[in-house]
Design an enzyme around this catalytic site. Structure first.
Site, PDB file in Angstrom:
ATOM      1  N   HIS A   1      35.050  50.759  53.592  1.00 41.17           N
ATOM      2  CA  HIS A   1      35.274  50.689  52.153  1.00 41.17           C
ATOM      3  C   HIS A   1      34.330  51.710  51.522  1.00 41.17           C
ATOM      4  CE1 HIS A   1      37.349  46.516  51.400  1.00 41.17           C
ATOM      5  NE2 HIS A   1      38.073  47.324  52.154  1.00 41.17           N
TER       6      HIS A   1
ATOM      7  N   GLU B   1      31.783  51.424  49.476  1.00 47.03           N
ATOM      8  CA  GLU B   1      30.364  51.057  49.497  1.00 47.03           C
ATOM      9  C   GLU B   1      29.783  51.148  50.908  1.00 47.03           C
ATOM     10  OE1 GLU B   1      32.901  49.433  48.190  1.00 47.03           O
ATOM     11  OE2 GLU B   1      32.383  48.367  46.360  1.00 47.03           O
TER      12      GLU B   1
ATOM     13  N   SER C   1      34.720  46.896  41.228  1.00 49.98           N
ATOM     14  CA  SER C   1      33.993  45.667  41.570  1.00 49.98           C
ATOM     15  C   SER C   1      33.992  45.469  43.089  1.00 49.98           C
ATOM     16  CB  SER C   1      34.662  44.470  40.889  1.00 49.98           C
ATOM     17  OG  SER C   1      34.086  43.256  41.329  1.00 49.98           O
TER      18      SER C   1
ATOM     19  N   CYS D   1      31.818  44.004  50.648  1.00 47.25           N
ATOM     20  CA  CYS D   1      30.813  44.923  50.102  1.00 47.25           C
ATOM     21  C   CYS D   1      29.752  44.168  49.296  1.00 47.25           C
ATOM     22  CB  CYS D   1      31.505  46.003  49.286  1.00 47.25           C
ATOM     23  SG  CYS D   1      32.625  46.984  50.338  1.00 47.25           S
TER      24      CYS D   1
END
Lengths: 154, 154
Positions: A58, A60, A83, A88
């Protein structure tokens, strides 16, 4: 560095650039960057599900990976265009990242309230460009978005 | 496959082999494997912090990565030698992994109670070999263990 470096909207720029790069590559348009609290960039990255066939990256986690090894993260800020999902958010909580700057939580809301309850500073910007990137993506690639968050397609 | 394949202790074998491989490489001795509920192995892996200089690859995320892309995970079992930290617990929750088999939670307890509260089936084995691997590692490499979970060294 001066305080202007730490303006959340300025920090978001690096994450948005990553999201746009991911979109241009045909991937999921979510980007992130990890900074120290003095504004030094440690690592940045974007979702690589499509590009690398890698579901573990992902935005992050890609930024975290690209920052390399570090003893602790209490003095860091995770900046992300969306968000953070539970995966994450768990990263942020486990590694004690002290502050998360979020582009938007309109199109998807993950674990940022849970992080706030556990002492993480949350800055939610509701940035129009971030909202636009995800709104278009979810409309155009609903099956890819569902896969990226492990959801059943409606 | 027969039901014996789904004996939790049998599934744990693959994760323990991964943990031992990580130890032999000088790394953090935690291993994991992702199976379908019919016992098919999707991916296995171990912590790669030392080996790849990659802080994002805990055992569970390495197994998840090695399993490759998949639409959903409701029909999967994550097997890990150690209670999953918040990062790896977040992975399980976000992707809807239905069952987590845990080697031990004596030397470290992460988010498995939180997962149980959120509907994930948890099987905790308290396996002596898993306990021994982590007890020795924490004693011998306290600084590396602290780094792996983002903790300040006592």
């Amino acid at each position: 560095m001066g305080m202007t470096t730490l303006d959340p909207s300025t920090l978001l720029t690096a994450a948005v650039e990553e999201a746009r790069a991911g979109l241009a590559e045909g991937g999921v348009p979510i980007g992130a960057a990890l900074f120290t609290t003095d504004g030094t960039l440690l690592g940045r990255g974007h979702n690589r599900r499509v590009q690398d066939g890698d579901p573990s990256l992902h935005a992050e986690t890609a930024a975290f990976r690209n920052a390399g090894r570090r003893p602790t993260y209490f003095d860091t800020i995770m900046v992300t265009t969306l968000s953070p999902c539970w995966y994450c958010s768990g990263l942020v909580r486990q590694f004690g990242i002290g502050h998360v700057v979020i582009g938007e939580a309109v199109t998807f809301s993950g674990g940022h309230d849970w992080l706030a309850e556990n002492g993480v500073t949350i800055t939610l910007l509701e940035d129009p460009e971030c909202i636009g990137l995800m709104t278009d993506f979810i409309k155009n690639r609903p099956e890819l978005w569902a896969e990226d968050i492990g959801a059943e397609l409606d």
